[in-house]
Enzyme design. Structure first.
Site, PDB file in Angstrom:
ATOM      1  N   SER A 113     -11.967  11.355  -1.854  1.00 19.01           N
ATOM      2  CA  SER A 113     -10.569  11.241  -1.450  1.00 19.01           C
ATOM      3  C   SER A 113      -9.597  11.522  -2.596  1.00 19.01           C
ATOM      4  O   SER A 113      -9.643  12.587  -3.181  1.00 19.01           O
ATOM      5  CB  SER A 113     -10.348   9.862  -0.838  1.00 19.01           C
ATOM      6  OG  SER A 113      -9.071   9.783  -0.288  1.00 19.01           O
ATOM      7  N   HIS A 114      -8.768  10.530  -2.935  1.00 19.52           N
ATOM      8  CA  HIS A 114      -7.732  10.760  -3.936  1.00 19.52           C
ATOM      9  C   HIS A 114      -8.258  10.654  -5.367  1.00 19.52           C
ATOM     10  O   HIS A 114      -7.522  10.897  -6.317  1.00 19.52           O
ATOM     11  CB  HIS A 114      -6.615   9.736  -3.745  1.00 19.52           C
ATOM     12  CG  HIS A 114      -7.127   8.332  -3.833  1.00 19.52           C
ATOM     13  ND1 HIS A 114      -7.843   7.769  -2.810  1.00 19.52           N
ATOM     14  CD2 HIS A 114      -7.073   7.417  -4.822  1.00 19.52           C
ATOM     15  CE1 HIS A 114      -8.195   6.541  -3.156  1.00 19.52           C
ATOM     16  NE2 HIS A 114      -7.750   6.297  -4.371  1.00 19.52           N
ATOM     17  N   ASP A 277      -3.625  13.986   0.438  1.00 23.31           N
ATOM     18  CA  ASP A 277      -4.544  13.673  -0.662  1.00 23.31           C
ATOM     19  C   ASP A 277      -5.774  14.579  -0.680  1.00 23.31           C
ATOM     20  O   ASP A 277      -5.839  15.581   0.040  1.00 23.31           O
ATOM     21  CB  ASP A 277      -4.972  12.196  -0.587  1.00 23.31           C
ATOM     22  CG  ASP A 277      -5.909  11.931   0.586  1.00 23.31           C
ATOM     23  OD1 ASP A 277      -5.766  12.612   1.613  1.00 23.31           O
ATOM     24  OD2 ASP A 277      -6.773  11.038   0.467  1.00 23.31           O
ATOM     25  N   ASP A 279      -8.797  14.573   0.526  1.00 22.81           N
ATOM     26  CA  ASP A 279      -9.500  14.912   1.761  1.00 22.81           C
ATOM     27  C   ASP A 279      -8.561  14.980   2.966  1.00 22.81           C
ATOM     28  O   ASP A 279      -9.007  14.998   4.113  1.00 22.81           O
ATOM     29  CB  ASP A 279     -10.634  13.925   2.020  1.00 22.81           C
ATOM     30  CG  ASP A 279     -10.170  12.489   2.121  1.00 22.81           C
ATOM     31  OD1 ASP A 279      -9.088  12.168   1.575  1.00 22.81           O
ATOM     32  OD2 ASP A 279     -10.867  11.671   2.756  1.00 22.81           O
ATOM     33  N   ASP A 281      -6.514  12.938   4.459  1.00 24.76           N
ATOM     34  CA  ASP A 281      -6.298  11.869   5.440  1.00 24.76           C
ATOM     35  C   ASP A 281      -5.075  11.014   5.114  1.00 24.76           C
ATOM     36  O   ASP A 281      -4.651  10.192   5.926  1.00 24.76           O
ATOM     37  CB  ASP A 281      -7.558  11.009   5.645  1.00 24.76           C
ATOM     38  CG  ASP A 281      -8.065  10.359   4.381  1.00 24.76           C
ATOM     39  OD1 ASP A 281      -7.508  10.632   3.300  1.00 24.76           O
ATOM     40  OD2 ASP A 281      -9.044   9.588   4.468  1.00 24.76           O
ATOM     41  N   ARG A 282      -4.503  11.202   3.931  1.00 21.95           N
ATOM     42  CA  ARG A 282      -3.292  10.441   3.590  1.00 21.95           C
ATOM     43  C   ARG A 282      -2.060  11.333   3.720  1.00 21.95           C
ATOM     44  O   ARG A 282      -2.174  12.558   3.677  1.00 21.95           O
ATOM     45  CB  ARG A 282      -3.353   9.944   2.148  1.00 21.95           C
ATOM     46  CG  ARG A 282      -4.496   8.996   1.891  1.00 21.95           C
ATOM     47  CD  ARG A 282      -4.415   8.430   0.488  1.00 21.95           C
ATOM     48  NE  ARG A 282      -5.490   7.463   0.285  1.00 21.95           N
ATOM     49  CZ  ARG A 282      -5.481   6.513  -0.621  1.00 21.95           C
ATOM     50  NH1 ARG A 282      -4.449   6.392  -1.446  1.00 21.95           N
ATOM     51  NH2 ARG A 282      -6.486   5.679  -0.742  1.00 21.95           N
ATOM     52  N   LYS A 376      -7.706   8.246   9.476  1.00 21.77           N
ATOM     53  CA  LYS A 376      -6.299   8.488   9.230  1.00 21.77           C
ATOM     54  C   LYS A 376      -6.113   9.988   9.046  1.00 21.77           C
ATOM     55  O   LYS A 376      -7.069  10.693   8.768  1.00 21.77           O
ATOM     56  CB  LYS A 376      -5.810   7.687   8.030  1.00 21.77           C
ATOM     57  CG  LYS A 376      -6.568   7.855   6.728  1.00 21.77           C
ATOM     58  CD  LYS A 376      -6.041   6.841   5.714  1.00 21.77           C
ATOM     59  CE  LYS A 376      -6.658   7.021   4.340  1.00 21.77           C
ATOM     60  NZ  LYS A 376      -7.961   6.350   4.201  1.00 21.77           N
TER      61      LYS A 376
HETATM   62  C1  VG1 Z   1      -8.013   2.391  -0.789  1.00 22.52           C
HETATM   63  C2  VG1 Z   1      -6.828   1.976   0.052  1.00 22.52           C
HETATM   64  C3  VG1 Z   1      -7.260   1.780   1.499  1.00 22.52           C
HETATM   65  C4  VG1 Z   1      -7.904   3.064   2.007  1.00 22.52           C
HETATM   66  C5  VG1 Z   1      -9.033   3.467   1.088  1.00 22.52           C
HETATM   67  C6  VG1 Z   1      -9.639   4.801   1.464  1.00 22.52           C
HETATM   68  O1  VG1 Z   1      -9.001   1.377  -0.782  1.00 22.52           O
HETATM   69  O2  VG1 Z   1      -6.266   0.807  -0.450  1.00 22.52           O
HETATM   70  O3  VG1 Z   1      -6.134   1.423   2.251  1.00 22.52           O
HETATM   71  O4  VG1 Z   1      -8.399   2.889   3.306  1.00 22.52           O
HETATM   72  O5  VG1 Z   1      -8.573   3.586  -0.257  1.00 22.52           O
HETATM   73  O6  VG1 Z   1      -8.664   5.797   1.472  1.00 22.52           O
HETATM   74  P1  VG1 Z   1      -9.156   0.319  -1.983  1.00 22.52           P
HETATM   75  O7  VG1 Z   1     -10.368  -0.495  -1.626  1.00 22.52           O
HETATM   76  O8  VG1 Z   1      -9.308   1.114  -3.232  1.00 22.52           O
HETATM   77  O9  VG1 Z   1      -7.901  -0.464  -2.009  1.00 22.52           O
HETATM   78  V1  VG1 Z   1      -9.057   7.362   1.055  1.00 22.52           V
HETATM   79  O10 VG1 Z   1      -7.828   8.329   1.485  1.00 22.52           O
HETATM   80  O11 VG1 Z   1      -9.278   7.117  -0.652  1.00 22.52           O
HETATM   81  O12 VG1 Z   1     -10.526   7.654   1.803  1.00 22.52           O
HETATM   82 CO    CO Z   2      -8.317  10.208   1.520  1.00 24.54          CO
END
Ligand code: VG1
Ligand code: CO
Length: 543
Positions: A113-114, A277, A279, A281-282, A376
């Site tokens: 992801s990010h 982001d 992938d 989804d954000r 998302k």
């Molecule tokens: C973070 C965010 C959470 C989100 C997750 C995956 O998790 O706070 O809201 O669902 O990333 O998003 P954490 O445990 O680091 O707070 V993504 O777009 O990184 O798959």
């Molecule tokens: Co993501």
């Protein structure tokens, strides 16, 4: 062609976090590391003969070699068919969409992801089930347990097809279909939104800047915004996925998307700015000189949903993660629908969406989505906003201010203390957990504590319980302090502090966010000793 059974030994720590298994690339590229984890997933799935699997990723370093390994392992396990995005590219929402539309039993998403990419960055893998959503905790726990005792994995010695050419290929008798990365997803978007109205908006001179952050949203944004909707060339910036995301941190927030923020705060700013982001989804939505908080965005989409074709029938309910602000709760109550409060992570929304109990979901971490898939969805959220802007004819900041005037404003901020030492962070959380119940009724500064607990969630559909989901201190005026540890980092611990204060008075809706929240930040510091314990004088990132 034959199937090799390769002897292996377990790797410690293959425990999926908030969203799949995420580790440094160097850890993932050790021989057998990815293979072991995929074997554990296939073992947990059981019989896969005759079934279809979707595979794709965000294009980061190691994406394509990983897909080759997964395809050969899928062939060895008897899958009938694997659908792979061209060049290995599928956004997280696109995987969810393809699983659902093509009747697959599930999918593997290769993304962190990010988190930054490249040889020194992070890699990740996540399994989504036949509803298109992240596997529930019962499944990921079983996968983790399987990784602890693995003695072998199975892989075909046939080669996996190249990923560049669309079409149907074979790997050891299994069909491998290389699919267009965007087509299924774009078609679904066309069913939900009024593309004609958005096309007319762009034709009238409306300007957008969409920042793909060198990650996977670029191809989707190019095809949909500039292709199908007629936004002018150059609307999408950083729209080609790079293996290292251009060295950046593809997180669509005001800090990481600083270039977009500068564009949107300049005198000649476009009408709307957006970013997505790693992938896709954000999403972040930015008006002229105004970044919309994700919590507000969820509430605003919910309040205006019936203006959009896909949601004309209204909402069954709204769901938000616990740290997300309570702005959506007020909308739900005005609409007369339930509002669910879930733990952090999209997997907790799946049952509510499947059961038709919630239509829109959101998280404070720039995540918004709906029943259309089980993830998302960044580009979807931007289209939702574009549809609202087209139908109302109002600028972003007017929509936001009118929403505040009607419902009140939830001042909100998240303070991240990234990559701090794990032991003191865990000790701090343990102490907070031990002392939190005693805070009920306490006077803290100008606030009185109404409720203080370590958040626990009982899923209303299957009654499964997720406990230890974050320290929550709710004041009598609705203000909140939330503290939890991140489950997506790959270095030490990341402490997230969430602050929220409600302001009903429209005359007080233009105050400085951090100033408004400073008394709550001071209380959080006093209760947790976060700065001293993290050895930091302040947060690494404030959003
Ligand atoms: C973070 C965010 C959470 C989100 C997750 C995956 O998790 O706070 O809201 O669902 O990333 O998003 P954490 O445990 O680091 O707070 V993504 O777009 O990184 O798959
Ligand atoms: Co993501």
């Amino acid at each position: 062609m034959s199937i090799d059974t390769v002897a292996t030994t377990p790797f410690a720590g293959q425990r999926p976090g908030t969203s799949g298994l995420r580790k440094k690339v160097s850890e993932f590229m050790q021989p057998g590391y990815l293979e072991n984890f995929v074997q554990a997933i296939f073992d947990t799935l059981g019989a896969v003969h005759g079934k279809t699997l979707v595979v794709g990723g965000d294009g980061r370093y190691f994406n394509r070699p990983a897909i080759g390994i997964i395809v050969r392992m899928a062939a060895a396990h008897g899958f009938a068919r694997v659908l792979v995005g061209q060049h290995g590219i599928l956004s997280t929402p696109a995987v969810s969409c393809v699983i659902r539309q093509r009747g697959a039993c599930g999918g593997l998403i290769l993304s962190a992801s990010h988190n930054p990419g490249g040889p020194d960055g992070d890699f990740g893998i996540k399994y989504n089930g036949d509803n298109g959503g992240p596997a529930p905790e019962t499944f990921t726990d079983a996968v983790y347990h399987a990784t602890a005792t693995l003695a072998h994995y199975r892989i075909s010695d046939d080669s996996a097809p190249a990923l560049a050419t669309l079409g149907s290929f074979a790997c050891d008798g299994m069909q491998v279909e290389i699919i267009d990365s965007v087509a299924d997803y774009a078609a679904l978007m066309g069913e939900l939104f009024d593309f004609d109205a958005i096309r007319a908006l762009f034709a009238s001179g409306f300007r957008m800047r969409f920042d793909g952050m060198h990650a996977v949203s670029g191809p989707y944004a190019h095809a949909i915004f500039e292709g199908l909707l007629g936004a002018s060339a150059g609307t999408v910036i950083h729209g080609t996925p790079l293996e290292d995301f251009g060295g950046g941190h593809p997180d669509p927030n005001p800090v990481c998307a600083a270039e977009l923020m500068a564009i949107m705060f300049a005198a000649d700013a476009p009408d709307v700015g957006a970013a997505s982001d790693g992938d896709a989804d954000r999403n972040m939505i930015v008006g002229r000189a105004l970044a919309v908080t994700p919590s507000d965005s969820l509430a605003i989409l919910a309040a205006n949903a019936t203006l959009v074709p896909g949601y004309r029938a209204g909402l069954r309910g709204i769901a938000r993660s616990m740290p997300t602000s309570q702005a959506a709760d007020l909308v739900a109550s005005a609409l007369g629908v339930p509002c669910f409060e879930t733990p952090t992570g999209w997997k907790y929304f799946g049952n509510l969406l499947d059961a038709g109990m919630a239509t829109l979901c959101g998280e404070e971490s720039y995540g918004t989505g709906s029943t259309h898939i089980r993830e998302k969805d960044g580009v979807w959220a931007v289209l939702f906003w574009l549809n609202l802007l087209a139908v109302t004819g109002k600028p972003v900041d007017t929509i936001v201010r009118e929403h505040w005037a009607r419902f009140g404003r939830h001042y909100y901020s998240r303070h991240d203390y990234e990559a701090v030492a794990s032991a003191p962070a865990a000790a701090m959380m343990a102490e907070l957990r031990a002392g939190v119940a005693a805070l009920a009724g306490a006077r803290l500064g100008d606030f009185t504590v109404a409720l203080a607990d370590d958040f626990s969630y009982t899923d209303p559909v299957d009654q499964s319980v997720a406990s230890g989901q974050g320290i929550r201190i709710v004041m009598t005026d609705g203000s909140r302090i939330v503290l939890r540890l991140s489950g997506t980092g790959t270095e030490g611990a990341t402490v997230r502090l969430y602050l929220e204060k409600y302001e009903a008075d429209a005359a007080r809706h233009d105050l400085d966010v951090q100033q408004v929240l400073a008394p709550l930040a001071a209380i959080a510091e006093q209760l947790s000793g976060l700065r001293a314990r993290s050895g930091r004088s302040g947060p690494t990132v404030v959003t």
